[in-house]
Design an enzyme around this catalytic site. Structure first.
Site, PDB file in Angstrom:
ATOM      1  N   ASP A 150       0.833  -1.211   0.000  1.00 23.43           N
ATOM      2  CA  ASP A 150       0.000   0.000   0.000  1.00 23.43           C
ATOM      3  C   ASP A 150       0.869   1.264   0.000  1.00 23.43           C
ATOM      4  O   ASP A 150       2.100   1.192   0.018  1.00 23.43           O
ATOM      5  CB  ASP A 150      -0.924  -0.054   1.237  1.00 23.43           C
ATOM      6  CG  ASP A 150      -2.290   0.567   0.982  1.00 23.43           C
ATOM      7  OD1 ASP A 150      -2.428   1.357   0.042  1.00 23.43           O
ATOM      8  OD2 ASP A 150      -3.223   0.266   1.765  1.00 23.43           O
ATOM      9  N   GLU A 183      -1.032   1.932  -5.102  1.00 22.01           N
ATOM     10  CA  GLU A 183      -0.843   3.371  -4.833  1.00 22.01           C
ATOM     11  C   GLU A 183      -1.938   4.200  -5.495  1.00 22.01           C
ATOM     12  O   GLU A 183      -1.757   5.388  -5.753  1.00 22.01           O
ATOM     13  CB  GLU A 183       0.586   3.842  -5.113  1.00 22.01           C
ATOM     14  CG  GLU A 183       1.102   3.662  -6.501  1.00 22.01           C
ATOM     15  CD  GLU A 183       0.526   4.666  -7.457  1.00 22.01           C
ATOM     16  OE1 GLU A 183      -0.426   4.282  -8.168  1.00 22.01           O
ATOM     17  OE2 GLU A 183       1.025   5.806  -7.521  1.00 22.01           O
ATOM     18  N   TRP A 184      -3.069   3.522  -5.773  1.00 19.55           N
ATOM     19  CA  TRP A 184      -4.334   4.178  -6.133  1.00 19.55           C
ATOM     20  C   TRP A 184      -4.268   4.973  -7.441  1.00 19.55           C
ATOM     21  O   TRP A 184      -5.084   5.880  -7.656  1.00 19.55           O
ATOM     22  CB  TRP A 184      -4.812   5.083  -4.983  1.00 19.55           C
ATOM     23  CG  TRP A 184      -4.539   4.524  -3.626  1.00 19.55           C
ATOM     24  CD1 TRP A 184      -4.888   3.277  -3.197  1.00 19.55           C
ATOM     25  CD2 TRP A 184      -3.846   5.146  -2.538  1.00 19.55           C
ATOM     26  NE1 TRP A 184      -4.469   3.090  -1.912  1.00 19.55           N
ATOM     27  CE2 TRP A 184      -3.835   4.220  -1.480  1.00 19.55           C
ATOM     28  CE3 TRP A 184      -3.246   6.397  -2.352  1.00 19.55           C
ATOM     29  CZ2 TRP A 184      -3.230   4.494  -0.253  1.00 19.55           C
ATOM     30  CZ3 TRP A 184      -2.642   6.670  -1.129  1.00 19.55           C
ATOM     31  CH2 TRP A 184      -2.641   5.730  -0.105  1.00 19.55           C
ATOM     32  N   GLY A 185      -3.275   4.664  -8.274  1.00 15.80           N
ATOM     33  CA  GLY A 185      -3.181   5.359  -9.559  1.00 15.80           C
ATOM     34  C   GLY A 185      -2.567   6.739  -9.471  1.00 15.80           C
ATOM     35  O   GLY A 185      -2.496   7.453 -10.467  1.00 15.80           O
ATOM     36  N   ASP A 206     -10.148   3.673  -3.438  1.00 17.18           N
ATOM     37  CA  ASP A 206     -10.846   2.450  -3.015  1.00 17.18           C
ATOM     38  C   ASP A 206     -12.255   2.335  -3.584  1.00 17.18           C
ATOM     39  O   ASP A 206     -13.004   3.314  -3.631  1.00 17.18           O
ATOM     40  CB  ASP A 206     -10.956   2.416  -1.484  1.00 17.18           C
ATOM     41  CG  ASP A 206      -9.611   2.180  -0.824  1.00 17.18           C
ATOM     42  OD1 ASP A 206      -8.575   2.197  -1.517  1.00 17.18           O
ATOM     43  OD2 ASP A 206      -9.613   1.985   0.407  1.00 17.18           O
TER      44      ASP A 206
HETATM   45  C1  GLA Z   1      -6.028   1.430   1.488  1.00 14.90           C
HETATM   46  C2  GLA Z   1      -6.199   0.419   0.357  1.00 14.90           C
HETATM   47  C3  GLA Z   1      -7.334  -0.527   0.698  1.00 14.90           C
HETATM   48  C4  GLA Z   1      -7.035  -1.239   2.015  1.00 14.90           C
HETATM   49  C5  GLA Z   1      -6.795  -0.218   3.108  1.00 14.90           C
HETATM   50  C6  GLA Z   1      -6.287  -0.860   4.389  1.00 14.90           C
HETATM   51  O1  GLA Z   1      -7.139   2.264   1.577  1.00 14.90           O
HETATM   52  O2  GLA Z   1      -6.442   1.066  -0.869  1.00 14.90           O
HETATM   53  O3  GLA Z   1      -7.539  -1.476  -0.329  1.00 14.90           O
HETATM   54  O4  GLA Z   1      -5.890  -2.048   1.853  1.00 14.90           O
HETATM   55  O5  GLA Z   1      -5.828   0.761   2.723  1.00 14.90           O
HETATM   56  O6  GLA Z   1      -6.053   0.048   5.380  1.00 14.90           O
END
Ligand code: GLA
Length: 396
Positions: A150, A183-185, A206
Protein backbone atom coordinates in the site's frame (compact mmCIF):
# COMPACT_ATOMS: atom_id res chain seq x y z
CA UNK A 1 43.17 -23.39 -27.97
CA UNK A 2 43.10 -24.25 -24.31
CA UNK A 3 42.25 -20.63 -23.46
CA UNK A 4 39.41 -20.68 -25.98
CA UNK A 5 37.97 -23.80 -24.39
CA UNK A 6 38.16 -22.28 -20.92
CA UNK A 7 36.39 -19.20 -22.22
CA UNK A 8 33.69 -21.32 -23.83
CA UNK A 9 33.13 -23.34 -20.67
CA UNK A 10 32.93 -20.08 -18.69
CA UNK A 11 30.40 -18.65 -21.14
CA UNK A 12 28.23 -21.78 -21.13
CA UNK A 13 28.33 -22.75 -17.49
CA UNK A 14 29.18 -19.75 -15.38
CA UNK A 15 27.52 -16.80 -17.10
CA UNK A 16 23.98 -18.24 -17.09
CA UNK A 17 24.23 -18.55 -13.30
CA UNK A 18 24.41 -14.76 -13.16
CA UNK A 19 21.56 -14.37 -15.58
CA UNK A 20 19.03 -16.44 -13.63
CA UNK A 21 15.51 -15.31 -14.44
CA UNK A 22 13.88 -13.66 -11.46
CA UNK A 23 11.75 -16.03 -9.34
CA UNK A 24 8.77 -13.83 -10.12
CA UNK A 25 9.17 -14.00 -13.92
CA UNK A 26 6.18 -16.26 -14.59
CA UNK A 27 3.67 -15.10 -11.98
CA UNK A 28 0.10 -14.01 -12.67
CA UNK A 29 0.11 -14.95 -16.35
CA UNK A 30 -3.66 -14.69 -16.03
CA UNK A 31 -5.29 -12.25 -13.56
CA UNK A 32 -4.90 -13.45 -9.95
CA UNK A 33 -8.06 -14.84 -8.32
CA UNK A 34 -8.72 -15.09 -4.61
CA UNK A 35 -10.23 -13.52 -1.52
CA UNK A 36 -9.13 -10.54 0.59
CA UNK A 37 -10.36 -9.54 4.06
CA UNK A 38 -10.59 -5.76 3.64
CA UNK A 39 -13.87 -4.97 1.87
CA UNK A 40 -16.02 -6.86 4.37
CA UNK A 41 -13.97 -7.18 7.56
CA UNK A 42 -11.56 -4.19 7.53
CA UNK A 43 -9.45 -4.48 10.73
CA UNK A 44 -11.54 -7.30 12.14
CA UNK A 45 -9.16 -10.05 10.96
CA UNK A 46 -8.09 -13.17 12.87
CA UNK A 47 -6.67 -16.63 12.40
CA UNK A 48 -10.13 -18.12 12.84
CA UNK A 49 -11.71 -15.81 10.26
CA UNK A 50 -9.05 -16.44 7.64
CA UNK A 51 -9.08 -20.22 8.16
CA UNK A 52 -12.86 -20.18 7.91
CA UNK A 53 -12.70 -18.26 4.68
CA UNK A 54 -10.07 -20.59 3.23
CA UNK A 55 -12.32 -23.56 4.10
CA UNK A 56 -15.21 -21.76 2.42
CA UNK A 57 -13.17 -21.16 -0.76
CA UNK A 58 -12.87 -24.93 -1.04
CA UNK A 59 -16.37 -25.89 0.14
CA UNK A 60 -18.22 -23.30 -1.94
CA UNK A 61 -16.62 -24.51 -5.17
CA UNK A 62 -14.66 -21.28 -5.56
CA UNK A 63 -11.36 -23.15 -5.54
CA UNK A 64 -12.72 -25.33 -8.29
CA UNK A 65 -13.69 -22.17 -10.20
CA UNK A 66 -10.09 -20.90 -10.01
CA UNK A 67 -9.83 -18.81 -6.81
CA UNK A 68 -6.43 -19.40 -5.16
CA UNK A 69 -5.02 -16.53 -3.07
CA UNK A 70 -6.34 -15.97 0.44
CA UNK A 71 -5.03 -12.54 1.45
CA UNK A 72 -5.03 -10.86 4.87
CA UNK A 73 -5.19 -7.10 4.38
CA UNK A 74 -4.29 -4.40 6.94
CA UNK A 75 -4.23 -4.87 10.74
CA UNK A 76 -2.61 -8.28 11.17
CA UNK A 77 0.58 -6.56 12.42
CA UNK A 78 1.00 -4.60 15.64
CA UNK A 79 4.66 -3.56 16.15
CA UNK A 80 8.30 -4.36 15.52
CA UNK A 81 10.41 -6.29 18.03
CA UNK A 82 13.83 -5.20 19.31
CA UNK A 83 15.45 -6.56 16.15
CA UNK A 84 13.07 -4.72 13.88
CA UNK A 85 11.11 -7.84 12.95
CA UNK A 86 7.45 -7.33 12.24
CA UNK A 87 5.18 -8.80 14.93
CA UNK A 88 1.70 -10.18 14.28
CA UNK A 89 -1.18 -9.50 16.66
CA UNK A 90 -0.79 -12.44 19.05
CA UNK A 91 -4.37 -12.27 20.27
CA UNK A 92 -5.88 -12.39 16.83
CA UNK A 93 -3.28 -14.75 15.39
CA UNK A 94 -2.36 -16.94 18.38
CA UNK A 95 -0.78 -19.63 16.20
CA UNK A 96 1.40 -17.15 14.31
CA UNK A 97 1.34 -16.37 10.63
CA UNK A 98 3.39 -19.37 9.49
CA UNK A 99 0.87 -21.84 10.94
CA UNK A 100 -1.94 -20.01 9.12
CA UNK A 101 0.01 -20.06 5.85
CA UNK A 102 0.66 -23.78 6.32
CA UNK A 103 -3.04 -24.44 6.85
CA UNK A 104 -3.96 -22.51 3.71
CA UNK A 105 -1.33 -24.42 1.74
CA UNK A 106 -2.70 -27.77 2.94
CA UNK A 107 -5.98 -26.80 1.26
CA UNK A 108 -4.15 -26.33 -2.04
CA UNK A 109 -4.56 -22.56 -1.80
CA UNK A 110 -2.02 -19.73 -1.72
CA UNK A 111 -1.41 -17.21 1.01
CA UNK A 112 -1.17 -13.43 0.74
CA UNK A 113 -0.31 -10.66 3.16
CA UNK A 114 -0.33 -6.85 3.25
CA UNK A 115 2.17 -4.11 4.00
CA UNK A 116 2.83 -0.52 3.04
CA UNK A 117 5.73 1.26 1.34
CA UNK A 118 5.59 4.11 3.84
CA UNK A 119 6.34 4.32 7.55
CA UNK A 120 2.85 3.17 8.55
CA UNK A 121 -0.04 1.33 6.93
CA UNK A 122 -3.32 3.13 6.30
CA UNK A 123 -4.55 1.84 9.67
CA UNK A 124 -1.41 3.06 11.45
CA UNK A 125 0.38 -0.29 11.76
CA UNK A 126 4.13 -0.50 11.02
CA UNK A 127 4.92 -0.09 7.32
CA UNK A 128 7.93 -1.57 5.53
CA UNK A 129 9.91 1.64 4.93
CA UNK A 130 13.53 0.88 5.86
CA UNK A 131 12.66 -2.78 6.54
CA UNK A 132 12.00 -3.92 2.98
CA UNK A 133 14.57 -6.76 2.85
CA UNK A 134 13.89 -7.79 6.43
CA UNK A 135 10.14 -8.01 5.80
CA UNK A 136 10.60 -9.84 2.51
CA UNK A 137 12.76 -12.46 4.25
CA UNK A 138 10.15 -12.78 6.97
CA UNK A 139 7.35 -13.25 4.42
CA UNK A 140 9.40 -15.83 2.52
CA UNK A 141 10.06 -17.75 5.74
CA UNK A 142 6.29 -17.77 6.34
CA UNK A 143 5.84 -19.01 2.75
CA UNK A 144 3.86 -16.00 1.62
CA UNK A 145 2.81 -16.14 -2.05
CA UNK A 146 1.35 -12.65 -2.58
CA UNK A 147 2.06 -9.19 -1.16
CA UNK A 148 -0.36 -6.28 -1.41
CA UNK A 149 1.83 -3.20 -0.90
CA UNK A 150 0.00 0.00 0.00
CA UNK A 151 0.95 3.69 -0.19
CA UNK A 152 -0.22 5.43 3.01
CA UNK A 153 2.27 7.60 4.91
CA UNK A 154 4.75 7.49 2.04
CA UNK A 155 5.44 11.22 2.33
CA UNK A 156 7.93 12.33 -0.38
CA UNK A 157 9.00 8.81 -1.39
CA UNK A 158 9.32 8.07 -5.10
CA UNK A 159 6.60 5.56 -5.93
CA UNK A 160 8.39 3.78 -8.74
CA UNK A 161 11.59 3.39 -6.69
CA UNK A 162 9.67 2.23 -3.61
CA UNK A 163 7.88 -0.54 -5.50
CA UNK A 164 11.07 -1.53 -7.40
CA UNK A 165 12.84 -1.85 -4.05
CA UNK A 166 10.20 -4.19 -2.67
CA UNK A 167 10.25 -6.31 -5.82
CA UNK A 168 14.04 -6.61 -5.49
CA UNK A 169 13.67 -7.54 -1.83
CA UNK A 170 11.06 -10.21 -2.61
CA UNK A 171 13.12 -11.63 -5.47
CA UNK A 172 16.24 -11.74 -3.31
CA UNK A 173 14.49 -14.31 -1.11
CA UNK A 174 14.27 -16.66 -4.10
CA UNK A 175 10.53 -17.22 -3.51
CA UNK A 176 8.03 -16.34 -6.24
CA UNK A 177 5.75 -13.74 -4.66
CA UNK A 178 3.06 -11.81 -6.55
CA UNK A 179 3.49 -8.05 -6.04
CA UNK A 180 0.22 -6.12 -5.89
CA UNK A 181 0.96 -2.40 -6.20
CA UNK A 182 -1.61 -0.32 -4.34
CA UNK A 183 -0.84 3.37 -4.83
CA UNK A 184 -4.33 4.18 -6.13
CA UNK A 185 -3.18 5.36 -9.56
CA UNK A 186 -1.59 8.48 -8.09
CA UNK A 187 1.67 8.17 -10.03
CA UNK A 188 0.25 6.45 -13.11
CA UNK A 189 1.58 2.99 -12.18
CA UNK A 190 0.37 1.60 -15.53
CA UNK A 191 3.37 3.45 -17.06
CA UNK A 192 6.03 1.77 -14.87
CA UNK A 193 4.36 -1.03 -12.87
CA UNK A 194 5.38 -3.75 -15.28
CA UNK A 195 8.98 -2.56 -15.50
CA UNK A 196 9.45 -2.66 -11.73
CA UNK A 197 8.00 -6.18 -11.54
CA UNK A 198 4.52 -5.33 -10.31
CA UNK A 199 1.97 -7.99 -11.25
CA UNK A 200 -1.05 -5.75 -10.72
CA UNK A 201 -1.53 -2.12 -9.88
CA UNK A 202 -4.52 -0.30 -8.55
CA UNK A 203 -5.66 2.41 -10.94
CA UNK A 204 -8.03 4.25 -8.60
CA UNK A 205 -8.89 5.02 -5.00
CA UNK A 206 -10.85 2.45 -3.02
CA UNK A 207 -13.98 0.81 -4.31
CA UNK A 208 -17.10 1.16 -2.19
CA UNK A 209 -20.09 -1.11 -2.32
CA UNK A 210 -22.26 1.12 -4.52
CA UNK A 211 -23.19 1.44 -8.17
CA UNK A 212 -21.90 4.85 -9.23
CA UNK A 213 -19.94 8.00 -8.63
CA UNK A 214 -16.62 9.15 -7.36
CA UNK A 215 -17.09 10.72 -3.91
CA UNK A 216 -14.81 12.50 -1.46
CA UNK A 217 -14.39 10.48 1.76
CA UNK A 218 -14.61 13.82 3.55
CA UNK A 219 -14.10 17.35 2.22
CA UNK A 220 -10.64 17.56 0.58
CA UNK A 221 -10.00 13.80 0.88
CA UNK A 222 -10.47 12.25 -2.56
CA UNK A 223 -12.06 9.69 -3.26
CA UNK A 224 -13.97 6.45 -3.09
CA UNK A 225 -15.37 4.95 -6.27
CA UNK A 226 -18.59 3.21 -7.22
CA UNK A 227 -18.51 0.48 -9.85
CA UNK A 228 -19.32 2.64 -12.90
CA UNK A 229 -16.77 5.31 -11.86
CA UNK A 230 -14.06 2.64 -11.75
CA UNK A 231 -15.10 1.19 -15.12
CA UNK A 232 -14.72 4.66 -16.66
CA UNK A 233 -11.23 5.12 -15.16
CA UNK A 234 -10.12 1.72 -16.49
CA UNK A 235 -11.55 2.23 -19.97
CA UNK A 236 -8.51 4.02 -21.40
CA UNK A 237 -5.87 1.80 -19.78
CA UNK A 238 -6.39 -1.32 -21.89
CA UNK A 239 -3.03 -1.17 -23.65
CA UNK A 240 -1.12 -1.56 -20.36
CA UNK A 241 -2.59 -4.92 -19.34
CA UNK A 242 -1.19 -8.28 -20.35
CA UNK A 243 0.06 -11.62 -18.99
CA UNK A 244 1.90 -10.98 -15.71
CA UNK A 245 0.86 -7.32 -15.37
CA UNK A 246 -2.71 -6.14 -14.89
CA UNK A 247 -4.65 -2.98 -14.21
CA UNK A 248 -6.41 -3.48 -10.87
CA UNK A 249 -9.83 -1.83 -10.46
CA UNK A 250 -9.83 -2.96 -6.79
CA UNK A 251 -11.42 -5.94 -5.12
CA UNK A 252 -14.92 -7.23 -5.68
CA UNK A 253 -17.87 -6.02 -3.62
CA UNK A 254 -20.16 -8.78 -4.95
CA UNK A 255 -22.27 -10.04 -2.05
CA UNK A 256 -21.61 -7.21 0.41
CA UNK A 257 -25.16 -5.92 0.26
CA UNK A 258 -24.93 -2.42 -1.23
CA UNK A 259 -26.04 -3.30 -4.78
CA UNK A 260 -28.75 -5.33 -6.46
CA UNK A 261 -27.97 -8.75 -7.91
CA UNK A 262 -28.29 -7.23 -11.40
CA UNK A 263 -25.65 -4.65 -10.45
CA UNK A 264 -23.39 -7.28 -8.94
CA UNK A 265 -23.69 -9.31 -12.16
CA UNK A 266 -22.61 -6.21 -14.11
CA UNK A 267 -19.75 -5.56 -11.66
CA UNK A 268 -18.46 -9.12 -12.06
CA UNK A 269 -18.93 -9.15 -15.84
CA UNK A 270 -16.88 -5.96 -16.20
CA UNK A 271 -14.09 -7.15 -13.92
CA UNK A 272 -13.92 -10.27 -16.11
CA UNK A 273 -13.90 -8.31 -19.37
CA UNK A 274 -11.31 -5.83 -18.03
CA UNK A 275 -8.95 -8.73 -17.23
CA UNK A 276 -9.03 -7.53 -13.63
CA UNK A 277 -7.81 -9.56 -10.68
CA UNK A 278 -10.89 -11.35 -9.31
CA UNK A 279 -10.41 -10.94 -5.57
CA UNK A 280 -13.68 -11.60 -3.77
CA UNK A 281 -14.32 -9.34 -0.78
CA UNK A 282 -17.45 -10.81 0.80
CA UNK A 283 -18.16 -13.37 3.51
CA UNK A 284 -17.86 -16.66 1.64
CA UNK A 285 -19.20 -18.71 4.55
CA UNK A 286 -22.82 -17.70 4.09
CA UNK A 287 -23.43 -16.59 0.53
CA UNK A 288 -26.90 -16.46 -0.98
CA UNK A 289 -27.17 -18.81 -3.99
CA UNK A 290 -27.44 -15.79 -6.34
CA UNK A 291 -24.11 -14.43 -5.05
CA UNK A 292 -22.48 -17.85 -5.23
CA UNK A 293 -23.64 -18.24 -8.81
CA UNK A 294 -22.16 -14.87 -9.78
CA UNK A 295 -18.76 -15.53 -8.23
CA UNK A 296 -18.50 -19.05 -9.66
CA UNK A 297 -19.82 -18.47 -13.17
CA UNK A 298 -17.19 -20.46 -15.01
CA UNK A 299 -18.08 -19.09 -18.43
CA UNK A 300 -17.54 -15.53 -17.25
CA UNK A 301 -14.37 -16.51 -15.36
CA UNK A 302 -13.01 -18.13 -18.55
CA UNK A 303 -13.24 -14.72 -20.24
CA UNK A 304 -11.21 -13.19 -17.40
CA UNK A 305 -8.64 -16.00 -17.49
CA UNK A 306 -8.27 -16.12 -21.27
CA UNK A 307 -4.55 -16.73 -21.90
CA UNK A 308 -4.23 -13.97 -24.52
CA UNK A 309 -4.57 -11.56 -21.59
CA UNK A 310 -6.24 -8.67 -23.38
CA UNK A 311 -8.20 -6.10 -21.41
CA UNK A 312 -11.58 -5.40 -23.03
CA UNK A 313 -12.44 -2.02 -24.51
CA UNK A 314 -15.49 0.17 -24.94
CA UNK A 315 -16.25 0.07 -28.67
CA UNK A 316 -19.56 1.95 -28.80
CA UNK A 317 -21.33 4.48 -26.64
CA UNK A 318 -24.75 5.87 -27.50
CA UNK A 319 -25.80 7.89 -24.49
CA UNK A 320 -26.29 5.29 -21.72
CA UNK A 321 -26.11 2.29 -24.06
CA UNK A 322 -22.63 0.83 -24.42
CA UNK A 323 -20.92 -2.07 -26.17
CA UNK A 324 -17.64 -3.48 -24.84
CA UNK A 325 -15.47 -6.14 -26.46
CA UNK A 326 -12.50 -8.31 -25.47
CA UNK A 327 -10.47 -10.30 -27.94
CA UNK A 328 -9.91 -13.93 -26.92
CA UNK A 329 -7.08 -16.28 -27.75
CA UNK A 330 -9.11 -18.27 -30.30
CA UNK A 331 -9.99 -15.11 -32.26
CA UNK A 332 -13.52 -14.90 -30.86
CA UNK A 333 -14.79 -11.98 -28.76
CA UNK A 334 -16.40 -11.58 -25.37
CA UNK A 335 -18.99 -8.82 -25.60
CA UNK A 336 -20.91 -6.86 -23.00
CA UNK A 337 -24.10 -5.00 -23.89
CA UNK A 338 -24.31 -2.49 -21.04
CA UNK A 339 -27.32 -0.43 -20.01
CA UNK A 340 -26.36 2.42 -17.69
CA UNK A 341 -29.88 3.80 -17.81
CA UNK A 342 -32.87 3.51 -15.50
CA UNK A 343 -35.19 1.66 -17.92
CA UNK A 344 -34.83 -1.49 -20.02
CA UNK A 345 -33.29 -0.78 -23.44
CA UNK A 346 -32.47 -2.72 -26.56
CA UNK A 347 -28.72 -2.66 -27.24
CA UNK A 348 -27.11 -3.84 -30.47
CA UNK A 349 -23.49 -4.83 -31.14
CA UNK A 350 -22.56 -4.88 -34.79
CA UNK A 351 -19.76 -7.15 -35.95
CA UNK A 352 -17.90 -4.05 -37.17
CA UNK A 353 -18.05 -2.68 -33.61
CA UNK A 354 -16.16 -5.72 -32.36
CA UNK A 355 -13.64 -5.99 -35.18
CA UNK A 356 -15.21 -8.33 -37.73
CA UNK A 357 -16.43 -7.70 -41.28
CA UNK A 358 -20.19 -7.10 -41.32
CA UNK A 359 -20.87 -10.08 -43.59
CA UNK A 360 -19.49 -12.59 -41.08
CA UNK A 361 -21.85 -15.17 -39.61
CA UNK A 362 -20.99 -15.91 -35.99
CA UNK A 363 -22.24 -18.16 -33.17
CA UNK A 364 -23.51 -16.20 -30.19
CA UNK A 365 -23.70 -17.56 -26.64
CA UNK A 366 -25.17 -15.92 -23.54
CA UNK A 367 -22.77 -16.40 -20.62
CA UNK A 368 -25.30 -15.68 -17.85
CA UNK A 369 -28.17 -17.71 -19.32
CA UNK A 370 -25.68 -20.43 -20.35
CA UNK A 371 -27.46 -20.67 -23.66
CA UNK A 372 -26.47 -20.76 -27.34
CA UNK A 373 -28.32 -18.06 -29.26
CA UNK A 374 -27.62 -19.48 -32.73
CA UNK A 375 -25.80 -18.13 -35.74
CA UNK A 376 -26.16 -14.39 -36.24
CA UNK A 377 -25.33 -12.35 -39.29
CA UNK A 378 -23.71 -8.91 -38.96
CA UNK A 379 -25.01 -7.99 -35.51
CA UNK A 380 -26.76 -9.07 -32.35
CA UNK A 381 -29.12 -7.11 -30.13
CA UNK A 382 -30.92 -7.84 -26.87
CA UNK A 383 -33.10 -6.22 -24.24
CA UNK A 384 -30.87 -5.23 -21.31
CA UNK A 385 -32.29 -4.41 -17.86
CA UNK A 386 -31.42 -1.10 -16.16
CA UNK A 387 -27.88 -1.18 -14.66
CA UNK A 388 -27.58 -4.59 -16.30
CA UNK A 389 -25.52 -6.40 -18.86
CA UNK A 390 -25.98 -9.11 -21.42
CA UNK A 391 -22.64 -10.89 -21.71
CA UNK A 392 -21.88 -12.91 -24.80
CA UNK A 393 -19.25 -14.70 -26.75
CA UNK A 394 -19.26 -14.11 -30.51
CA UNK A 395 -17.42 -16.76 -32.50
CA UNK A 396 -17.19 -16.54 -36.30
C1 GLA B 1 -6.03 1.43 1.49
C2 GLA B 1 -6.20 0.42 0.36
C3 GLA B 1 -7.33 -0.53 0.70
C4 GLA B 1 -7.03 -1.24 2.01
C5 GLA B 1 -6.80 -0.22 3.11
C6 GLA B 1 -6.29 -0.86 4.39
O1 GLA B 1 -7.14 2.26 1.58
O2 GLA B 1 -6.44 1.07 -0.87
O3 GLA B 1 -7.54 -1.48 -0.33
O4 GLA B 1 -5.89 -2.05 1.85
O5 GLA B 1 -5.83 0.76 2.72
O6 GLA B 1 -6.05 0.05 5.38
Amino acid sequence: MHAMRTLLIFALLVLPAFAQPSPSAHLALTPPMGWNSWNKFACNVSDELVRGMADAVVQSGMKDAGYRYVVIDDCWQVRRDENGNIVADSQRFPNGIKALADYIHTLGLKFGIYSDAGSKTCEGRPGSLGHEYQDALQYASWEVDYLKYDWCNASTQDARASYALMRDALDATGRPIVLSICEWGKHQPWLWGREVGGNLWRATGDIQDRWGEKKEWKPGDCCSYGVTAIIDELADLYSYAGPGHWNDPDMLEVGNGGMTDTEYRSHFSFWALLAAPLIAGNDLRNMRPEIHDILTNKEVIAINQDPLGRQGQRVRKDSDREVWSKQLVDGSRAVILFNRGEAEQNIVATWEDIGYPGKVVASVRDLWQHKDLGKQSGKFGAAVPPHGVVMLTVQP
